[in-house]
Design a protein around this motif. Structure first.
Motif, PDB file in Angstrom:
ATOM      1  N   TRP A 167     -28.501   1.576  -4.405  1.00  0.00           N
ATOM      2  CA  TRP A 167     -27.089   1.228  -4.272  1.00  0.00           C
ATOM      3  C   TRP A 167     -26.802   0.406  -3.020  1.00  0.00           C
ATOM      4  O   TRP A 167     -25.727  -0.196  -2.901  1.00  0.00           O
ATOM      5  N   THR A 168     -27.734   0.346  -2.068  1.00  0.00           N
ATOM      6  CA  THR A 168     -27.540  -0.428  -0.833  1.00  0.00           C
ATOM      7  C   THR A 168     -28.041  -1.860  -0.958  1.00  0.00           C
ATOM      8  O   THR A 168     -27.931  -2.625  -0.004  1.00  0.00           O
ATOM      9  N   THR A 169     -28.608  -2.232  -2.104  1.00  0.00           N
ATOM     10  CA  THR A 169     -29.190  -3.564  -2.289  1.00  0.00           C
ATOM     11  C   THR A 169     -28.263  -4.458  -3.096  1.00  0.00           C
ATOM     12  O   THR A 169     -27.386  -3.979  -3.835  1.00  0.00           O
ATOM     13  N   ALA A 170     -28.475  -5.771  -3.020  1.00  0.00           N
ATOM     14  CA  ALA A 170     -27.602  -6.738  -3.690  1.00  0.00           C
ATOM     15  C   ALA A 170     -27.599  -6.612  -5.208  1.00  0.00           C
ATOM     16  O   ALA A 170     -26.540  -6.742  -5.834  1.00  0.00           O
ATOM     17  N   PRO A 171     -28.739  -6.346  -5.870  1.00  0.00           N
ATOM     18  CA  PRO A 171     -28.706  -6.313  -7.341  1.00  0.00           C
ATOM     19  C   PRO A 171     -27.902  -5.163  -7.929  1.00  0.00           C
ATOM     20  O   PRO A 171     -27.575  -5.191  -9.128  1.00  0.00           O
ATOM     21  N   PHE A 172     -27.587  -4.150  -7.169  1.00  0.00           N
ATOM     22  CA  PHE A 172     -26.896  -2.981  -7.706  1.00  0.00           C
ATOM     23  C   PHE A 172     -25.549  -3.387  -8.305  1.00  0.00           C
ATOM     24  O   PHE A 172     -24.794  -4.179  -7.728  1.00  0.00           O
ATOM     25  N   ASP A 173     -25.230  -2.849  -9.453  1.00  0.00           N
ATOM     26  CA  ASP A 173     -23.993  -3.172 -10.167  1.00  0.00           C
ATOM     27  C   ASP A 173     -22.880  -2.220  -9.713  1.00  0.00           C
ATOM     28  O   ASP A 173     -22.888  -1.036 -10.054  1.00  0.00           O
ATOM     29  N   ASP A 174     -21.930  -2.743  -8.924  1.00  0.00           N
ATOM     30  CA  ASP A 174     -20.832  -1.914  -8.437  1.00  0.00           C
ATOM     31  C   ASP A 174     -19.502  -2.291  -9.089  1.00  0.00           C
ATOM     32  O   ASP A 174     -18.429  -2.003  -8.551  1.00  0.00           O
ATOM     33  N   THR A 175     -19.575  -2.933 -10.276  1.00  0.00           N
ATOM     34  CA  THR A 175     -18.332  -3.393 -10.906  1.00  0.00           C
ATOM     35  C   THR A 175     -17.401  -2.249 -11.253  1.00  0.00           C
ATOM     36  O   THR A 175     -16.181  -2.434 -11.342  1.00  0.00           O
ATOM     37  N   ALA A 176     -17.932  -1.038 -11.449  1.00  0.00           N
ATOM     38  CA  ALA A 176     -17.081   0.103 -11.804  1.00  0.00           C
ATOM     39  C   ALA A 176     -16.468   0.771 -10.585  1.00  0.00           C
ATOM     40  O   ALA A 176     -15.636   1.669 -10.728  1.00  0.00           O
ATOM     41  N   TRP A 177     -16.868   0.376  -9.403  1.00  0.00           N
ATOM     42  CA  TRP A 177     -16.346   0.999  -8.188  1.00  0.00           C
ATOM     43  C   TRP A 177     -14.926   0.511  -7.903  1.00  0.00           C
ATOM     44  O   TRP A 177     -14.504  -0.571  -8.341  1.00  0.00           O
ATOM     45  N   LYS A 178     -14.197   1.272  -7.118  1.00  0.00           N
ATOM     46  CA  LYS A 178     -12.885   0.849  -6.639  1.00  0.00           C
ATOM     47  C   LYS A 178     -13.053  -0.235  -5.566  1.00  0.00           C
ATOM     48  O   LYS A 178     -14.132  -0.379  -4.982  1.00  0.00           O
ATOM     49  N   GLU A 179     -11.976  -0.960  -5.289  1.00  0.00           N
ATOM     50  CA  GLU A 179     -12.028  -1.994  -4.254  1.00  0.00           C
ATOM     51  C   GLU A 179     -10.748  -1.941  -3.421  1.00  0.00           C
ATOM     52  O   GLU A 179      -9.644  -1.862  -3.970  1.00  0.00           O
ATOM     53  N   ALA A 180     -10.900  -1.976  -2.098  1.00  0.00           N
ATOM     54  CA  ALA A 180      -9.747  -1.969  -1.186  1.00  0.00           C
ATOM     55  C   ALA A 180     -10.244  -2.303   0.212  1.00  0.00           C
ATOM     56  O   ALA A 180     -11.450  -2.376   0.473  1.00  0.00           O
ATOM     57  N   ALA A 181      -9.295  -2.492   1.113  1.00  0.00           N
ATOM     58  CA  ALA A 181      -9.620  -2.706   2.521  1.00  0.00           C
ATOM     59  C   ALA A 181      -9.385  -1.412   3.296  1.00  0.00           C
ATOM     60  O   ALA A 181      -8.624  -0.543   2.871  1.00  0.00           O
ATOM     61  N   GLY A 182     -10.068  -1.268   4.434  1.00  0.00           N
ATOM     62  CA  GLY A 182      -9.921  -0.085   5.277  1.00  0.00           C
ATOM     63  C   GLY A 182      -8.703  -0.186   6.168  1.00  0.00           C
ATOM     64  O   GLY A 182      -7.969  -1.178   6.115  1.00  0.00           O
ATOM     65  N   ALA A 183      -8.434   0.795   6.998  1.00  0.00           N
ATOM     66  CA  ALA A 183      -9.268   1.980   7.162  1.00  0.00           C
ATOM     67  C   ALA A 183      -9.161   2.912   5.957  1.00  0.00           C
ATOM     68  O   ALA A 183      -8.121   2.989   5.299  1.00  0.00           O
ATOM     69  N   PHE A 184     -10.275   3.661   5.716  1.00  0.00           N
ATOM     70  CA  PHE A 184     -10.337   4.607   4.626  1.00  0.00           C
ATOM     71  C   PHE A 184     -10.293   6.021   5.199  1.00  0.00           C
ATOM     72  O   PHE A 184     -10.873   6.286   6.253  1.00  0.00           O
ATOM     73  N   GLY A 185      -9.644   6.936   4.489  1.00  0.00           N
ATOM     74  CA  GLY A 185      -9.670   8.297   4.994  1.00  0.00           C
ATOM     75  C   GLY A 185      -8.739   9.226   4.255  1.00  0.00           C
ATOM     76  O   GLY A 185      -8.035   8.838   3.312  1.00  0.00           O
ATOM     77  N   SER A 186      -8.730  10.475   4.725  1.00  0.00           N
ATOM     78  CA  SER A 186      -7.857  11.492   4.163  1.00  0.00           C
ATOM     79  C   SER A 186      -7.887  12.707   5.075  1.00  0.00           C
ATOM     80  O   SER A 186      -8.922  13.033   5.659  1.00  0.00           O
ATOM     81  N   LYS A 187      -6.752  13.366   5.216  1.00  0.00           N
ATOM     82  CA  LYS A 187      -6.685  14.668   5.864  1.00  0.00           C
ATOM     83  C   LYS A 187      -6.043  15.626   4.862  1.00  0.00           C
ATOM     84  O   LYS A 187      -4.824  15.640   4.695  1.00  0.00           O
ATOM     85  N   ARG A 188      -6.918  16.329   4.176  1.00  0.00           N
ATOM     86  CA  ARG A 188      -6.477  17.234   3.098  1.00  0.00           C
ATOM     87  C   ARG A 188      -5.532  16.522   2.135  1.00  0.00           C
ATOM     88  O   ARG A 188      -4.501  17.061   1.713  1.00  0.00           O
ATOM     89  N   GLY A 189      -5.871  15.272   1.815  1.00  0.00           N
ATOM     90  CA  GLY A 189      -5.085  14.519   0.852  1.00  0.00           C
ATOM     91  C   GLY A 189      -4.006  13.648   1.439  1.00  0.00           C
ATOM     92  O   GLY A 189      -3.359  12.895   0.709  1.00  0.00           O
ATOM     93  N   ALA A 190      -3.789  13.702   2.749  1.00  0.00           N
ATOM     94  CA  ALA A 190      -2.769  12.886   3.405  1.00  0.00           C
ATOM     95  C   ALA A 190      -3.428  11.757   4.179  1.00  0.00           C
ATOM     96  O   ALA A 190      -4.572  11.863   4.635  1.00  0.00           O
ATOM     97  N   ALA A 191      -2.697  10.658   4.355  1.00  0.00           N
ATOM     98  CA  ALA A 191      -3.260   9.475   5.000  1.00  0.00           C
ATOM     99  C   ALA A 191      -3.260   9.561   6.519  1.00  0.00           C
ATOM    100  O   ALA A 191      -4.048   8.889   7.178  1.00  0.00           O
TER     101      ALA A 191
END
Length: 872
Positions: free
Chosen positions: A204-228
């Motif tokens: 999954w860390t290499t270029a050929p891996f197919d990530d088309t099913a993954w979500k896409e967004a910009a950071g920052a990413f996170g959660s505190k028990r479901g809150a931003a």
């Protein structure tokens, strides 16, 4: 291979007329120099009319329309962008429009790199240079093919030209982008708690891996028990799924991917890409399928499936670390950046990732080192100073020392002493740290020092002054600078600088800067270390560092501070990526012990303290212990579970070892304790805020310092009985403490380095206390006797005060029935008084006499007493 000669000077030689010579390659001397192909040194060549080419001593001649010459295996080590042809012609011997075509590897249109039209020069001895830009930049190893052209003119041989050389020049550097990745860059990510590879591999860390099913967004990413909002300014722009589907357990590992495009021309100029990332709890960074960085990730190595595991340690707010990707790990074109983000446990409260970008680090001239982060530290004794610094390249370096008076026009004398690097290596931020110890110092001497090397450059010259190696001294004590904690690093830096300026100007003879820990907000943040080390005092007054909870999470603490007598097995680091260890030093008549209170391995701390005190304690009058987490503070941390645990486990050993004073931080306010023995109030009758305390065996004074930079303050704790606090203060202004040490006492004077209104200006006193030892408290040799006598039916109390000192004393006699004052009782003399009780009978009692006199430079007041019997 042909000879590649840099520069304009060449060796000349005669060559056979037919056979091509055997020529070996030579090294290019510098990246910015041109690459020259001498005309006569071609590998092979031919004329279409069958005539032989002429190899003359310095040129190639007898060229015609259709002539081809080739240079085999030319190594374009550096990126080339221009071509210069040096040629000569005789106007009446050449054809029209002489011109050349240059090809790489094969003479086809797709491989052409230049067309060069040649001017007429007026004679075979008249040489002219013609320079053109290549149609594309050239790197790598190629055959260079030159095809010559000329149009026929009647009654001429129709030569093309004679050629001295063909010289390729370096391409102009391309403009590198400000950043290849920013906080706003989009990432593909998976937060569903599954192994993206399906088999535990890193596919999954290499270029050929197919990530088309993954979500896409910009950071920052996170959660505190479901809150931003994670608190303390950490807010997730993209909310991650927090718990596994159908379970209260957290998602153990999150996966992120993005691409960075780098052109061949850009890659040629890059030394590395560098950036920062904030993370909670652990993280790994992969580039093109290879792990290049990991922080708090040592637990991953033992996992059955490294793509789906818990790792890291719970450390409160997200940590910040520096990522450096060397250019040799990158390729021209698309580069796959992948990140694995780990929760530390099933019940962790939050997760966070902010990859703050990747910026280019250009290649530098390897002959010059950039020296930074230079710090003057305390040595093992007053006759030593420890140095630590960073270098951007890994080259041999040393420290040099001389008396400051020997520096003439900034030049170090040949007689300067040289000290080797005692330890060093790669830093967690991609640089190289160096430690050295300046030893053999003389007292009361001003020294100049620098670090580096003649070959790769020296640092700026700095100076420091030693003082007497015996007797009393002052040092300055600072609470948590924690630069960066406010969210405004520039403000924190300015506050830190101002406090150091106020303190060092008020106490110009202070001999140490002593920090209670949490020097920076984020353990691996080099921008914060730059701010911490900005003040000039950090290179002129030795600094004493303490490992705080905001320092411990990176090896940067161990790399920035060169600590004397360090024991890394005592209070050891909690992980391979964190810092630990206890250390000690003796300065004049004080044994200083400093322990890593992030570790609650009390057994290792106790063993360290016992050993050092047993071996060094008898050499000094005072023993001072420092650690970060205050166990006797009066703000919010006083009720933390980990602080309570330390308070339950540490004081008895501190009393047992005869520690006199403990210096602490962590709670961002000021507290001075009562004297404490074995975790209990030593004297219930000790008055709050007493100006002087006299400590018996095992009785310890604990001092907690407020913020020195103003970056963060905590409110006083009103929820519990703070029985240990004699003085507590929180005005939300910067403080520092001046500590004055003599053989008889330690005075701790805490002052404001920032005004709190007109009533409390800069350098107004927050608190001051004098600590003395009971067995060493100053005394006056004065004897007191008391008796009773009767006169006219009344009982009198008679008191005699005898001065056995060699200086006059004043005495105030106090009885239950009255008092009497004597001034200047001469040496060897007595003063007597009878005080009428006006009673026919009196019970037994005591008289007290307060005696004041001069002992050396100190005015001393002591209290004496004497009993008398009942009478009447």
């Amino acid at each position: 291979m042909v000879s590649l000669i840099a520069g304009s000077a060449v060796a000349t030689a005669a060559f056979p007329a037919v056979a091509a010579p055997q020529i070996t390659p030579a090294a290019i001397t510098a990246a910015a120099e041109p690459l020259r192909l001498e005309g006569e040194q071609y590998t092979s060549g031919s004329n279409p009319n069958g005539e032989a080419l002429k190899r003359e001593s310095i040129n190639l001649g007898n060229t015609f329309n259709g002539t081809v010459v080739q240079f085999d295996d030319v190594d374009f080590t550096n990126r080339m962008g221009t071509l210069t042809v040096r040629a000569a012609t005789r106007d009446d011997a050449i054809g029209a429009n002489p011109r050349l075509e240059f090809f790489l590897d094969e003479a086809i249109a797709a491989n052409k790199i230049a067309d060069v039209a040649l001017p007429t020069t007026g004679g075979w001895s008249n040489w002219l240079n013609t320079t053109v830009d290549l149609s594309t930049t050239v790197t790598g190893v190629h055959d260079v093919i030159i095809v010559m052209h000329v149009d026929d003119l009647p009654d001429r041989r129709n030569y093309v030209a004679n050629f001295d050389y063909f010289e390729f020049g370096p391409a102009a550097p391309v403009a590198l982008p400000e950043a290849y990745l920013t906080s706003d860059s989009p990432w593909k990510y998976s937060d569903n708690g599954t192994d993206p590879s399906g088999d535990g591999s890193l596919s999954w860390t290499t270029a050929p891996f197919d990530d088309t099913a993954w979500k896409e967004a910009a950071g920052a990413f996170g959660s505190k028990r479901g809150a931003a909002d994670l608190g303390n300014g950490y807010i997730a722009d993209t909310l991650l799924q927090y718990a596994q589907a159908g379970s209260a357990d957290t998602v153990p590992t999150y996966h992120f991917r993005t691409e960075v495009t780098i052109t061949a021309e850009e890659l040629e100029q890059l030394d590395a890409l560098q950036g920062e990332l904030a993370y909670d709890d652990a993280v790994r960074v992969f580039v093109n399928g290879e792990k290049l960085a990991g922080f708090a990730d040592d637990r991953v190595n033992g996992a059955a499936n490294q793509n789906l595991t818990y790792a890291g340690v719970s450390a409160g707010d997200p940590a910040t670390s520096t990522v450096r990707i060397p250019a040799d790990k990158l390729v021209a074109g698309e580069n796959q950046i992948a990140v694995a983000l780990y929760q530390d446990r099933e019940t962790s409260s939050d997760i966070f990732l902010d990859f703050k970008g990747l910026t280019p680090v250009e290649k530098q001239d390897v002959t010059t080192a950039r020296i930074s982060d230079l710090l003057l530290g305390v040595g093992a004794t007053a006759a030593e100073r420890n140095l630590a610094w960073y270098s951007d390249i890994d080259v041999p370096q040393v420290a040099q020392l001389t008396e400051a008076s020997a520096i003439i026009d900034g030049v170090f004398p040949a007689t300067a002493s040289t000290f080797p690097v005692t330890s060093g290596g790669a830093t967690s931020s991609g640089e190289f740290f160096r430690d050295a110890t300046l030893s053999g110092l003389e007292e009361n001497t001003e020294y100049a020092y620098r670090v580096g090397a003649d070959e790769t450059g020296w640092s700026t010259v700095h100076t420091f002054r030693t003082q007497s190696f015996t007797g009393g001294f002052d040092f300055l004590f600072f609470g948590d600078p924690q630069v960066g904690a406010s969210g405004n690093l520039a403000n924190d830096e300015a506050g830190w600088i101002d406090t150091l300026n106020v303190a060092s100007q008020t106490y110009p003879n202070a001999e140490m800067l002593f920090s209670a820990g949490d020097q920076v907000e984020s353990a691996g943040n080099e921008n914060e270390y730059t701010a911490l080390l900005k003040p000039d005092q950090m290179r002129s007054i030795p600094f004493v560092a303490t490992n705080g909870n905001h320092d411990v999470g990176s090896k940067a603490y161990e790399q920035h501070y060169n600590l004397p007598n360090e024991d890394l097995t005592a209070g050891a680091a909690g992980s391979p990526s964190s810092s630990g260890g206890d250390y000690w030093f003796i300065y004049k008549d004080v044994l200083f012990l400093n322990i890593n209170s992030n570790s609650r391995d009390y057994a290792s701390h106790n063993a360290f303290l016992e050993k050092v005190v047993a071996e060094q304690g008898d050499k000094v009058t005072w023993k001072v212990l420092a650690f970060h987490h205050s166990i006797y503070s009066a703000a919010v941390h006083a009720t933390d579970g980990d602080v309570i645990d330390r308070r339950n486990n540490m004081p008895a050993k501190i009393s047992e070892l005869g520690i006199d004073m403990v210096l602490m931080g962590h709670d961002h306010h000021y507290t001075r304790s009562y004297l404490i023995k074995d975790g209990q109030l030593a004297n219930p009758d000790e008055q709050a805020a007493a100006a002087e305390v006299v400590a018996g065996p095992g009785e310890v004074l604990y001092v907690t310092a407020n913020s020195a930079s103003g970056s963060k303050y905590y409110n006083l704790n009103t929820g519990i009985d703070l029985w240990w606090s004699s003085v507590r203060n929180q005005e939300r202004v910067r403080n520092y403490s001046a500590v004055e040490v003599t053989d008889e006492s330690i005075t701790v004077r805490t002052l404001r380095s920032q005004a709190n209104g007109t009533a409390n200006p800069v350098n107004s006193v927050v608190d001051e206390v004098v600590l003395r030892k009971a067995d060493a408290a100053a005394d006056l040799d004065v004897s007191v006797s008391a008796s009773t006598r009767v006169l006219a039916g009344k009982q009198y109390v008679s008191v005699t005060v005898t001065n056995n000192e060699d200086v006059p004393v004043d005495a105030v006699v106090t009885t239950p029935y009255g008092a009497k004052t004597f001034t200047a009782v001469a040496p060897g003399k007595s003063a007597a008084v009878s005080i009428n009780s006006r009673l026919g009978s009196i019970p037994a009692g005591d008289v007290t006499v307060q005696v004041t006199g001069q002992v050396g430079d100190e005015t001393v007041t002591v209290t004496k007493s004497a009993p008398y019997a009942a009478a009447g």
